[in-house]
Design a protein around this motif. Structure first.
Motif, mmCIF file in Angstrom:
data_model
loop_
_atom_site.group_PDB
_atom_site.id
_atom_site.type_symbol
_atom_site.label_atom_id
_atom_site.label_comp_id
_atom_site.label_asym_id
_atom_site.label_seq_id
_atom_site.Cartn_x
_atom_site.Cartn_y
_atom_site.Cartn_z
ATOM 1 N N ARG A 98 21.253 -25.628 31.644
ATOM 2 C CA ARG A 98 22.477 -25.766 30.839
ATOM 3 C C ARG A 98 22.419 -24.769 29.682
ATOM 4 N NH1 ARG A 98 23.699 -32.087 29.878
ATOM 5 N NH2 ARG A 98 25.533 -31.144 28.924
ATOM 6 N N ARG A 99 22.318 -23.529 30.042
ATOM 7 C CA ARG A 99 22.114 -22.471 29.051
ATOM 8 C C ARG A 99 23.231 -22.413 28.008
ATOM 9 N NH1 ARG A 99 18.782 -17.878 29.218
ATOM 10 N NH2 ARG A 99 18.767 -17.017 27.121
ATOM 11 N N ASP A 100 24.486 -22.496 28.478
ATOM 12 C CA ASP A 100 25.613 -22.424 27.544
ATOM 13 C C ASP A 100 25.567 -23.579 26.543
ATOM 14 O OD1 ASP A 100 26.420 -20.252 28.928
ATOM 15 O OD2 ASP A 100 28.183 -21.177 29.840
ATOM 16 N N ASP A 101 25.319 -24.776 27.054
ATOM 17 C CA ASP A 101 25.284 -25.943 26.174
ATOM 18 C C ASP A 101 24.136 -25.838 25.174
ATOM 19 O OD1 ASP A 101 27.468 -27.098 27.392
ATOM 20 O OD2 ASP A 101 26.279 -28.294 28.793
ATOM 21 N N LEU A 102 22.987 -25.397 25.649
ATOM 22 C CA LEU A 102 21.815 -25.293 24.761
ATOM 23 C C LEU A 102 22.020 -24.198 23.713
ATOM 24 C CD1 LEU A 102 19.039 -25.694 27.475
ATOM 25 C CD2 LEU A 102 19.600 -27.347 25.674
ATOM 26 N N ASP A 103 22.567 -23.074 24.153
ATOM 27 C CA ASP A 103 22.799 -21.965 23.204
ATOM 28 C C ASP A 103 23.839 -22.343 22.158
ATOM 29 O OD1 ASP A 103 20.937 -20.450 24.486
ATOM 30 O OD2 ASP A 103 22.369 -19.132 25.488
ATOM 31 N N GLU A 104 24.802 -23.141 22.577
ATOM 32 C CA GLU A 104 25.838 -23.583 21.647
ATOM 33 C C GLU A 104 25.262 -24.580 20.641
ATOM 34 O OE1 GLU A 104 29.111 -22.712 21.567
ATOM 35 O OE2 GLU A 104 29.720 -24.192 20.041
ATOM 36 N N ARG A 105 24.461 -25.493 21.140
ATOM 37 C CA ARG A 105 23.903 -26.519 20.264
ATOM 38 C C ARG A 105 22.807 -25.952 19.351
ATOM 39 N NH1 ARG A 105 24.009 -29.995 18.093
ATOM 40 N NH2 ARG A 105 22.843 -31.790 18.805
ATOM 41 N N PHE A 106 21.900 -25.162 19.935
ATOM 42 C CA PHE A 106 20.724 -24.693 19.188
ATOM 43 C C PHE A 106 20.558 -23.180 19.358
ATOM 44 C CE2 PHE A 106 19.546 -28.912 21.140
ATOM 45 C CZ PHE A 106 19.909 -29.675 20.040
ATOM 46 N N PRO A 107 21.382 -22.416 18.656
ATOM 47 C CA PRO A 107 21.379 -20.957 18.865
ATOM 48 C C PRO A 107 19.984 -20.354 18.703
ATOM 49 C CG PRO A 107 23.233 -21.608 17.480
ATOM 50 C CD PRO A 107 22.372 -22.830 17.651
ATOM 51 N N GLY A 108 19.601 -19.557 19.679
ATOM 52 C CA GLY A 108 18.341 -18.823 19.595
ATOM 53 C C GLY A 108 17.128 -19.580 20.084
ATOM 54 N N LEU A 109 17.252 -20.882 20.268
ATOM 55 C CA LEU A 109 16.066 -21.667 20.620
ATOM 56 C C LEU A 109 15.554 -21.345 22.025
ATOM 57 C CD1 LEU A 109 14.182 -23.866 19.475
ATOM 58 C CD2 LEU A 109 15.598 -25.556 20.637
ATOM 59 N N VAL A 110 16.454 -21.330 22.992
ATOM 60 C CA VAL A 110 16.027 -21.055 24.369
ATOM 61 C C VAL A 110 15.555 -19.605 24.495
ATOM 62 C CG1 VAL A 110 16.779 -20.928 26.782
ATOM 63 C CG2 VAL A 110 17.464 -22.871 25.366
ATOM 64 N N ASP A 111 16.256 -18.703 23.820
ATOM 65 C CA ASP A 111 15.817 -17.297 23.830
ATOM 66 C C ASP A 111 14.391 -17.175 23.313
ATOM 67 O OD1 ASP A 111 18.060 -16.072 24.866
ATOM 68 O OD2 ASP A 111 19.010 -15.788 22.915
ATOM 69 N N ALA A 112 14.114 -17.819 22.158
ATOM 70 C CA ALA A 112 12.784 -17.730 21.556
ATOM 71 C C ALA A 112 11.741 -18.369 22.465
ATOM 72 C CB ALA A 112 12.778 -18.402 20.180
ATOM 73 N N LEU A 113 12.117 -19.486 23.066
ATOM 74 C CA LEU A 113 11.186 -20.160 23.975
ATOM 75 C C LEU A 113 10.875 -19.303 25.188
ATOM 76 C CD1 LEU A 113 9.916 -23.150 24.836
ATOM 77 C CD2 LEU A 113 11.679 -22.842 26.570
ATOM 78 N N LEU A 114 11.907 -18.732 25.793
ATOM 79 C CA LEU A 114 11.694 -17.914 26.996
ATOM 80 C C LEU A 114 10.856 -16.681 26.673
ATOM 81 C CD1 LEU A 114 15.198 -18.127 28.727
ATOM 82 C CD2 LEU A 114 13.034 -19.094 29.573
ATOM 83 N N ALA A 115 11.093 -16.084 25.521
ATOM 84 C CA ALA A 115 10.311 -14.913 25.126
ATOM 85 C C ALA A 115 8.852 -15.293 24.932
ATOM 86 C CB ALA A 115 10.886 -14.311 23.842
ATOM 87 N N ALA A 116 8.620 -16.401 24.233
ATOM 88 C CA ALA A 116 7.254 -16.851 23.972
ATOM 89 C C ALA A 116 6.551 -17.223 25.277
ATOM 90 C CB ALA A 116 7.264 -18.042 23.018
ATOM 91 N N ALA A 117 7.261 -17.939 26.137
ATOM 92 C CA ALA A 117 6.673 -18.376 27.399
ATOM 93 C C ALA A 117 6.370 -17.177 28.303
ATOM 94 C CB ALA A 117 7.605 -19.358 28.108
ATOM 95 N N GLY A 118 7.253 -16.208 28.285
ATOM 96 C CA GLY A 118 7.030 -15.005 29.090
ATOM 97 C C GLY A 118 5.819 -14.238 28.603
ATOM 98 N N GLN A 119 5.726 -14.077 27.316
ATOM 99 C CA GLN A 119 4.610 -13.351 26.689
ATOM 100 C C GLN A 119 3.269 -14.019 26.990
ATOM 101 O OE1 GLN A 119 4.626 -12.752 22.121
ATOM 102 N NE2 GLN A 119 3.441 -14.609 22.482
ATOM 103 N N ASP A 120 3.217 -15.328 26.884
ATOM 104 C CA ASP A 120 1.955 -16.061 27.080
ATOM 105 C C ASP A 120 1.781 -16.543 28.517
ATOM 106 O OD1 ASP A 120 1.638 -15.697 24.404
ATOM 107 O OD2 ASP A 120 1.273 -17.805 23.913
ATOM 108 N N GLU A 121 2.742 -16.227 29.373
ATOM 109 C CA GLU A 121 2.716 -16.680 30.764
ATOM 110 C C GLU A 121 2.608 -18.196 30.876
ATOM 111 O OE1 GLU A 121 0.054 -14.428 33.180
ATOM 112 O OE2 GLU A 121 1.004 -12.519 32.661
ATOM 113 N N VAL A 122 3.322 -18.886 30.018
ATOM 114 C CA VAL A 122 3.369 -20.346 30.084
ATOM 115 C C VAL A 122 4.314 -20.744 31.218
ATOM 116 C CG1 VAL A 122 4.011 -22.466 28.867
ATOM 117 C CG2 VAL A 122 2.950 -20.574 27.612
ATOM 118 N N GLY A 123 3.825 -21.591 32.111
ATOM 119 C CA GLY A 123 4.671 -22.061 33.206
ATOM 120 C C GLY A 123 4.760 -21.098 34.372
ATOM 121 N N SER A 124 3.881 -20.101 34.366
ATOM 122 C CA SER A 124 3.924 -19.101 35.453
ATOM 123 C C SER A 124 3.537 -19.697 36.797
ATOM 124 C CB SER A 124 2.982 -17.937 35.138
ATOM 125 O OG SER A 124 3.416 -17.263 33.989
ATOM 126 N N GLU A 125 2.944 -20.880 36.756
ATOM 127 C CA GLU A 125 2.553 -21.532 38.008
ATOM 128 C C GLU A 125 3.755 -22.111 38.750
ATOM 129 O OE1 GLU A 125 1.981 -22.388 34.886
ATOM 130 O OE2 GLU A 125 1.275 -24.458 34.683
#
Lengths: 116, 116
Positions: free
Chosen positions: B80-107
């Protein structure tokens, strides 16, 4: 409470930070500390038992969100904003904005300073 | 699994989202879904039991992170990207960037598509 109990910057993990910030009291503490100032634990006001607040402070410290300093018998705490911003750019900013907007953790504050 | 079980956009809370994203498998699912495509549950590959993955999907849905759709006997899910971005701007972006960098959830990934 020893300095050794703090994770180094590179040891801070996204999951532990997210877990630590999945609680309104802990988000409230982060909001109070977001001005960058170090605070004595006694300055923090929260609608929970002292032991519960102590547990929350421990979770924040163990996750690398805060740094606790012991001076004599008093504990001081500050937000590890630089470390968090370096590790997870934008995450704390987005969290603080969201928490401010929704008033998450507003029940945590600072005690009025006693007159000297 | 009914549509009624999804929180409305305004009902999505920061704390439930943070809790939902405090787990590497769930972060991995969010990463897989971050391309915006709807996926069948059967397409998701994760190193956990089917029942455990099902639990994780339920947590994500209940928090408002994902939307699940039932079609016949198959479940489909999307972020629910649109809903999340609307409710909490930047949060999912920051999470995805951090997770990508640290390979969190790559399994967590997608199963190879079977030849038709």
């Amino acid at each position: 409470m020893r300095a050794a109990n703090h994770p180094e910057r590179d040891e801070i993990t996204l999951i532990e930070v997210m877990k630590a910030l999945g609680d309104p009291i802990r988000v409230g503490v982060v909001r109070v500390l977001s001005d960058g100032l170090e605070r004595g634990w006694g300055e923090l006001r929260a609608p929970v038992a002292k032991s519960t607040l102590s547990h929350h402070m421990q979770v924040l410290r163990a996750a690398g969100v805060t740094r606790t300093r012991l001076e004599g018998t008093r504990c001081y705490v500050r937000l590890r904003r630089d470390d968090l911003d370096e590790r997870f750019p934008g995450l704390v900013d987005a969290l603080l904005a969201a928490a401010g907007q929704d008033e998450v953790g507003s029940e945590v504050g600072l005690r009025p300073v006693a007159a000297p």
